[in-house]
Scaffold this motif. Structure first.
Motif, PDB file in Angstrom:
ATOM      1  N   THR A 169       0.830  -1.202   0.000  1.00 55.30           N
ATOM      2  CA  THR A 169       0.000   0.000   0.000  1.00 55.30           C
ATOM      3  C   THR A 169       0.865   1.253   0.000  1.00 55.30           C
ATOM      4  O   THR A 169       0.627   2.205  -0.760  1.00 55.30           O
ATOM      5  CB  THR A 169      -0.928   0.009   1.230  1.00 55.30           C
ATOM      6  OG1 THR A 169      -1.827  -1.100   1.145  1.00 55.30           O
ATOM      7  CG2 THR A 169      -1.732   1.299   1.301  1.00 55.30           C
ATOM      8  N   ARG A 170       1.877   1.286   0.845  1.00 54.08           N
ATOM      9  CA  ARG A 170       2.739   2.469   0.926  1.00 54.08           C
ATOM     10  C   ARG A 170       3.509   2.695  -0.380  1.00 54.08           C
ATOM     11  O   ARG A 170       3.602   3.830  -0.871  1.00 54.08           O
ATOM     12  CB  ARG A 170       3.696   2.336   2.105  1.00 54.08           C
ATOM     13  CG  ARG A 170       3.002   2.417   3.459  1.00 54.08           C
ATOM     14  CD  ARG A 170       3.998   2.491   4.598  1.00 54.08           C
ATOM     15  NE  ARG A 170       4.720   1.236   4.786  1.00 54.08           N
ATOM     16  CZ  ARG A 170       4.320   0.261   5.612  1.00 54.08           C
ATOM     17  NH1 ARG A 170       3.193   0.397   6.299  1.00 54.08           N
ATOM     18  NH2 ARG A 170       5.039  -0.837   5.749  1.00 54.08           N
ATOM     19  N   TYR A 171       4.071   1.638  -0.933  1.00 51.14           N
ATOM     20  CA  TYR A 171       4.842   1.791  -2.166  1.00 51.14           C
ATOM     21  C   TYR A 171       3.959   2.219  -3.338  1.00 51.14           C
ATOM     22  O   TYR A 171       4.348   3.073  -4.152  1.00 51.14           O
ATOM     23  CB  TYR A 171       5.590   0.496  -2.487  1.00 51.14           C
ATOM     24  CG  TYR A 171       6.901   0.391  -1.760  1.00 51.14           C
ATOM     25  CD1 TYR A 171       8.054   0.987  -2.271  1.00 51.14           C
ATOM     26  CD2 TYR A 171       7.002  -0.299  -0.546  1.00 51.14           C
ATOM     27  CE1 TYR A 171       9.268   0.890  -1.605  1.00 51.14           C
ATOM     28  CE2 TYR A 171       8.208  -0.397   0.128  1.00 51.14           C
ATOM     29  CZ  TYR A 171       9.336   0.207  -0.402  1.00 51.14           C
ATOM     30  OH  TYR A 171      10.531   0.124   0.266  1.00 51.14           O
ATOM     31  N   LEU A 172       2.762   1.626  -3.445  1.00 47.73           N
ATOM     32  CA  LEU A 172       1.856   2.028  -4.514  1.00 47.73           C
ATOM     33  C   LEU A 172       1.359   3.457  -4.309  1.00 47.73           C
ATOM     34  O   LEU A 172       1.198   4.221  -5.280  1.00 47.73           O
ATOM     35  CB  LEU A 172       0.668   1.066  -4.596  1.00 47.73           C
ATOM     36  CG  LEU A 172       0.951  -0.328  -5.164  1.00 47.73           C
ATOM     37  CD1 LEU A 172      -0.301  -1.193  -5.099  1.00 47.73           C
ATOM     38  CD2 LEU A 172       1.452  -0.247  -6.606  1.00 47.73           C
ATOM     39  N   ALA A 173       1.133   3.835  -3.061  1.00 47.38           N
ATOM     40  CA  ALA A 173       0.686   5.205  -2.772  1.00 47.38           C
ATOM     41  C   ALA A 173       1.730   6.211  -3.241  1.00 47.38           C
ATOM     42  O   ALA A 173       1.397   7.269  -3.796  1.00 47.38           O
ATOM     43  CB  ALA A 173       0.415   5.363  -1.274  1.00 47.38           C
ATOM     44  N   ARG A 174       2.991   5.892  -3.012  1.00 51.49           N
ATOM     45  CA  ARG A 174       4.067   6.784  -3.465  1.00 51.49           C
ATOM     46  C   ARG A 174       4.101   6.863  -4.987  1.00 51.49           C
ATOM     47  O   ARG A 174       4.239   7.942  -5.572  1.00 51.49           O
ATOM     48  CB  ARG A 174       5.411   6.288  -2.943  1.00 51.49           C
ATOM     49  CG  ARG A 174       6.609   7.144  -3.362  1.00 51.49           C
ATOM     50  CD  ARG A 174       7.904   6.556  -2.820  1.00 51.49           C
ATOM     51  NE  ARG A 174       9.041   7.408  -3.141  1.00 51.49           N
ATOM     52  CZ  ARG A 174       9.697   7.384  -4.294  1.00 51.49           C
ATOM     53  NH1 ARG A 174       9.311   6.530  -5.243  1.00 51.49           N
ATOM     54  NH2 ARG A 174      10.733   8.193  -4.503  1.00 51.49           N
ATOM     55  N   GLU A 175       3.989   5.735  -5.638  1.00 49.33           N
ATOM     56  CA  GLU A 175       4.109   5.687  -7.092  1.00 49.33           C
ATOM     57  C   GLU A 175       2.936   6.341  -7.801  1.00 49.33           C
ATOM     58  O   GLU A 175       3.104   6.979  -8.853  1.00 49.33           O
ATOM     59  CB  GLU A 175       4.246   4.229  -7.531  1.00 49.33           C
ATOM     60  CG  GLU A 175       4.515   4.036  -9.006  1.00 49.33           C
ATOM     61  CD  GLU A 175       4.876   2.602  -9.332  1.00 49.33           C
ATOM     62  OE1 GLU A 175       4.242   2.022 -10.224  1.00 49.33           O
ATOM     63  OE2 GLU A 175       5.801   2.060  -8.682  1.00 49.33           O
ATOM     64  N   LEU A 176       1.737   6.201  -7.235  1.00 50.50           N
ATOM     65  CA  LEU A 176       0.535   6.660  -7.928  1.00 50.50           C
ATOM     66  C   LEU A 176       0.049   8.029  -7.462  1.00 50.50           C
ATOM     67  O   LEU A 176      -0.934   8.553  -7.992  1.00 50.50           O
ATOM     68  CB  LEU A 176      -0.581   5.627  -7.761  1.00 50.50           C
ATOM     69  CG  LEU A 176      -0.269   4.253  -8.362  1.00 50.50           C
ATOM     70  CD1 LEU A 176      -1.416   3.292  -8.114  1.00 50.50           C
ATOM     71  CD2 LEU A 176       0.021   4.348  -9.853  1.00 50.50           C
TER      72      LEU A 176
END
Length: 256
Positions: A169-176
């Protein structure tokens, strides 16, 4: 006007009448959203029966989060129906019995990989399907969690899978984030459900939780958790992403 008036929302994980996903679907409709549900093909009949309890009755689209081609098929189905998706609920989780009972050392990788793939990597698969319909205007993806920053007796490898979900969730939040797509977690206390019954010692743990929670905790009351999901799907939290919001009666901050 409801909080979700005019919004188009995808809700996964509506499998039975006691599921948290169903409570979120019902609240989304009450707040003015247009929704679709997703289901595995083999669970379609059960999902249809549950969907029939909603008003209006939503359509159900096929989505298998462990099938590499399923995300594209879901994206195609959604694109034929809508020009955008505004929000989604990730309520996909599964583990073989061995992952939530007995010693962790006895659990084979084949079972662990199933739990991690279905319960964590599935968030990437769902996000992949939704991205084409969110990337131009943004959106909100909410995932259901059980706070795995600490160890819970009996949760075992499912706790590991939830830890992976939190990190994804954290990594996708950063990317998107540059596309104004928000990803957040709702960490609920123990919810009384068919799925929870498979966790060894669940009843004892829930009773202990209810005694400790400063606000009290009723695992049969799905409304507080569903309301939190609705708030994150709305336009009230447009600057919040990568966050874990606890809806647990306050147990998460206790040290005793």
């Amino acid at each position: 006007m409801g909080l979700l008036a005019g919004k188009r929302i995808v809700i996964t994980g509506v499998r039975n009448t006691d599921s948290l996903a169903l409570a979120v679907a019902r609240r989304a409709l009450e707040e003015g959203a247009e929704i679709v549900l997703t289901s595995l093909g083999r669970a379609a009949e059960s999902a249809a029966g549950v969907a029939a309890t909603l008003d209006p009755i939503p359509d159900i689209l096929e989505f298998d989060a462990t099938d590499p081609g399923s995300a594209q098929r879901l994206a195609t189905s959604l694109g034929e129906r809508w020009d955008r998706v505004d929000a989604a609920l990730h309520a996909i989780a599964f583990s073989p019995r061995s992952c939530v009972s007995g010693p962790m050392l006895d659990t084979p990788w084949s079972d662990v990989s199933t739990a991690v793939h279905t319960s964590a990597y599935s968030l990437k698969s769902l996000t992949e399907a939704l991205f084409p319909l969110m990337r131009t205007h943004g959106g909100s993806i909410v995932a259901l969690d059980f706070d795995s920053r600490v160890v819970w007796p009996g949760y075992n490898w499912m706790g590991v899978a939830k830890s992976a979900l939190e990190s994804i969730t954290r990594y996708l939040a950063r990317e998107l984030g540059t596309h104004q797509i928000r990803l957040n977690l709702i960490a609920a206390g123990p919810i009384t459900s068919t799925s929870a019954a498979a966790v060894e010692g669940f009843d004892t743990g829930q009773a202990h939780w209810s005694r400790r929670a400063p606000l009290g905790w009723n695992g049969a009351d799905l409304t507080p958790t569903a309301n939190a999901c609705i708030a994150l799907m709305s336009d009230l939290f447009t600057a919040t992403t990568g966050e874990m919001i606890h809806v647990d009666g306050g147990v998460h901050f206790l040290g005793d």
